[in-house]
Every structure is written in structure tokens, then in C-alpha cells.
Design an enzyme around this catalytic site. Structure first.
Site, PDB file in Angstrom:
ATOM      1  CB  THR A 163      88.733   3.760-101.182  1.00  0.00           C
ATOM      2  OG1 THR A 163      87.471   3.018-101.775  1.00  0.00           O
ATOM      3  CG2 THR A 163      87.746   4.771-100.143  1.00  0.00           C
ATOM      4  CB  THR A 200      76.839  -3.693-102.814  1.00  0.00           C
ATOM      5  OG1 THR A 200      76.209  -4.836-102.424  1.00  0.00           O
ATOM      6  CG2 THR A 200      78.307  -3.636-102.960  1.00  0.00           C
TER       7      THR A 200
END
Length: 417
Positions: A163, A200
Site C-alpha cells: 500500500t 502486526t
């Protein structure tokens, strides 16, 4: 257990029997998006030639993306087995009324095209939260993804999950179990919304080692605690965080079914891959210019060492000081002091280190004279290590973070628009 491993290329495809593919499908179109720009891949698929024992850990955020819910449900239905994973970027498919329906549809599309059960397909998404995921471009892309699956196409997959990442993140190692060469490889994505709170970012790890489902989950759960859970960029835990670990047994070793030397070797290799990916994630934090490593030594136990190391890399004031190349060691001691752990602050020593040298800034909880010029030279590096000695035991731990820069605000000020 610390062993010497052979680093190899191939990422998610490094282990035997894993194929991957990636393509652009236009999930979130922009003026610059074109079907032939490979670096803008926004969806990928990877699959194993054989059924895999599969372990997973998920975000602890109360808000969980629909892909996590579907992946967890599929693994429960199959008893922890899987064969393929489809993942997209640019849209997290989270907080949507039709999110689960869309995530299930993605699994179904792959299953139909590959001729496998839809429960054997897992799904992951990353990107903007709260925007409806268009299924039509995904539906159009799946036949291409399946057709183009290849053993050497890890790059296509690794770039598809990016991203705000500026670089792909891959790692793989080879090791020996019972005379057989085994491999663990993986890929990760993550640049923002990263904080040490279970799994995470998105992380996919594959191995050809034969290991029971129970021990696979045990290994993953243990290693997550000292790798991904010791990673922080900005203090925000994402809704879509997940780690998947797949083992297809194609290396030919006798299955690892109990604790012992072989299991320890496997865990050590897994730690090598996951720690490498963790460091890559920290260094590529949104807007980051410097990697910060918190290294805590001579602690009474691993939990104390880990808590203090995390406290250091999570300090926004320290992150700003590192960005400004200011040896403001008081911020380090402050972060150590509010860590939720028991130790004598009056025994603490602190050093700042990089490839340009090492300088002690604090001894027995108090400042010492040091050269500001030398400190400034050390802080010019893009990797800064904060060494902390608690002087009350023999345990150690490491945490990873990054500096906080103007660009972090720029990136997140208009991330959605």
C-alpha cells in the site's frame, strides 16, 4: 537456539511446491492506474501443490476485517488445513455490511477456478477501511491469477500487497532436519498503522518442512511475541493484521510431532525469517528515514527486557529526536522509566550506536559527559541502535521502530482521498 542458516531468494515461493501470481485488476482506480503497470499489482494468489497444515494469529483490535473472520472460519472448518491464499491491496474490506459476503466470494472464485474446496482458500485484504470492496474487478482477475501461477513469481505477489510501502519485503532461509533440506520463506507488507499488538501487518510464510499442526501453531505463537509484537511505527494497531504460516511437508523429513532438537531448529529458522521481515517493516515505516533498534540487555527476564525495548521504540518524543539527529538521551531514559516493568532505574546504562560508532550517554541512571559532535556523527546513520543495560539479570530482547517525520503527517493527512 541460534544456528547458521543459508539465506536464499524466492520469498513466498522459496520452499518446495509453492506457486504465486499477481496482477492489476483496478480495485481502486486512479488517474495513473493502467493494466500494464506491473508495479501497481493490487491482487495476488499463492498456492501449494499439497495440502498444508496452517497456523495463524490475528489482530487484537476489536474491529476485525471481514477477511480475517472468513479466514478464521475456514481454518476451523478444515481443521487447520489450506491450499491457497488470495490477497488484495487498496481496500481493507472492513466495516462493510457485505464484507463477509465479499470475502467468502473471493474464496469461492479461487476454489472454483482451481477445483478445490472453498474452505481450503484463505483471504486477506489491506487498504482503506470503511469503503465497499468492488467484487467485479476481482471476479475478472481470478482466472488470470490461477492461470499465471508459477514457482518463481514471488515478486508479483509481494508487490501486489503493497500500500504505502516503498519496497517489497521478502525473506527465506534453508536449514536441515533429519538430513533433509527444508526451507522457510515469506513476504510481508506494512508501513503505517503498525503497533506491537499481535500479528502486526500482513505476513505470509510458507515452508516445506513436515511439522504437525499443533507444533506449527505453537511455533508461530511463540515467535510472534519476539518479532512482530516487538514492532511499532505509529502506535496504531490495524484491523486487518494477520500472520499465516503454511507447511506442506514436501521437504520429505519425518514429521516433527514433539518438542525437541528438531522443533527448536524449526523455531530458530522461523525466527530468522520473521525477525528479518520485522526489521524491514520497521525501516519502511511511513515517511521514515531511520530504523530505530531498541536493544535491552542484562534484564531479570525476557518479559521485562521486551517491555522496556518496546517502550523505547514507541516513544514519539524519541522518534522525533532521532529524526532531528539530536542525542536527547533524557527522552530515552524517560521512555525506559514509564515502561510497565520492575527494575532499578539507578542501575541503568544507555548507549547510542550506529555504524559510525558508539557513545555512552547515561550511567547508573544519570547523564555522563559525551561529545555532541561524536553523537551527531553517529546519528547521521539510517540505522540507530539504543543499547540499554538494566544490570539486574542475564536476559535480553530487541524491538524495532522508526523515526517520526514530516512525511508521516503528509501521507496520512490525505490517505483516503
Amino acid at each position: 537456539m541460534k544456528l547458521d542458516f543459508k539465506n536464499v531468494e524466492g520469498g513466498i515461493c522459496a520452499a518446495k511446491g509453492y506457486k504465486a501470481s499477481g496482477t492489476y485488476c483496478g480495485i481502486k482506480k486512479s488517474a495513473n492506474d493502467t493494466p500494464d503497470t506491473k508495479h501497481k499489482n493490487d491482487i495476488c494468489l499463492f498456492a501449494s501443490d499439497a495440502e498444508c497444515n496452517t497456523a495463524a494469529v490475528y489482530t487484537q483490535n476489536k474491529v476485525k476485517g471481514a477477511p480475517l473472520l472468513v479466514t478464521k472460519a475456514n481454518l476451523e472448518k478444515t481443521g487447520g488445513k489450506s491450499k491457497a491464499v488470495i490477497a488484495n491491496s487498496k481496500n481493507a474490506n472492513t466495516c462493510n455490511a457485505d464484507g463477509v459476503e465479499k470475502a467468502e466470494k473471493m474464496c469461492e472464485l479461487v476454489a472454483d477456478e482451481m477445483g478445490i474446496a472453498k474452505e481450503e482458500v484463505l483471504v486477506a485484504s489491506t487498504g482503506v477501511i470503511g469503503q465497499v470492496l468492488p467484487i467485479e474487478p476481482i471476479e475478472a482477475a481470478v482466472p488470470t491469477l490461477v492461470k499465471e501461477l508459477g514457482y518463481g513469481k514471488n515478486l508479483e505477489a509481494a508487490t501486489a500487497i503493497m500500500t504505502t510501502d516503498t519496497v517489497k519485503k521478502e525473506a527465506a532461509v534453508q536449514f536441515t532436519i533429519g538430513g533433509n533440506t527444508c526451507t522457510i520463506g515469506g513476504m510481508a507488507k506494512g508501513s503505517g498503522m503498525i503497533h506491537p499488538n499481535m500479528a502486526t501487518t500482513l505476513n505470509f510464510i510458507t515452508t516445506d518442512c513436515a511439522i504437525s499442526a499443533e507444533l506449527l501453531q505453537k511455533a508461530l505463537s511463540e515467535i510472534v511475541k519476539i518479532t512482530y509484537n516487538c514492532l511499532s511505527v505509529d502506535g496504531d494497531t490495524s484491523t486487518n493484521d494477520m500472520v499465516l504460516l503454511m507447511a506442506n511437508s514436501l521437504a520429505g523429513n519425518d514429521e516433527i510431532t514433539s518438542d525437541g532438537e528438531e522443533f527448536e531448529i524449526f523455531k530458530s529458522a522461523l525466527c530468522e525469517v520473521m525477525a528479518t521481515l520485522t526489521k524491514m517493516l520497521a525501516k519502511d515505516g511511513e515517511g521514515a528515514t531511520k530504523l530505530i533498534v531498541g536493544s535491552v540487555r542484562t534484564a531479570p527476564d525476557v518479559e521485562t527486557a521486551t517491555t522496556v525495548a518496546k517502550s523505547i521504540v514507541c516513544s514519539n518524543l524519541l522518534k522525533c529526536a532521532i529524526f532531528g539527529e539530536d542525542a536527547n538521551w533524557g527522552r530515552i531514559l524517560c521512555a525506559i522509566g514509564y515502561a510497565d516493568a520492575e527494575f532499578d532505574i539507578n542501575k541503568v546504562n544507555v548507549e547510542i550506536m550506529s555504524e559510525y560508532g558508539c557513545i555512552k550517554v547515561c550511567e547508573n541512571g544519570a547523564g555522563v559527559d559525551f561529545s555532541e559532535d561524536k553523537a551527531a556523527e553517529i546519528l547521521k546513520s539510517d540505522e540507530i541502535t539504543i543499547n540499554v543495560d538494566l544490570n539486574c539479570g542475564e536476559r535480553c530482547a530487541t524491538a524495532w521502530g522508526c523515526d517520526l517525520t514530516y512525511d508521516y503527517v503528509k501521507i496520512n493527512g490525505d490517505y483516503r482521498t
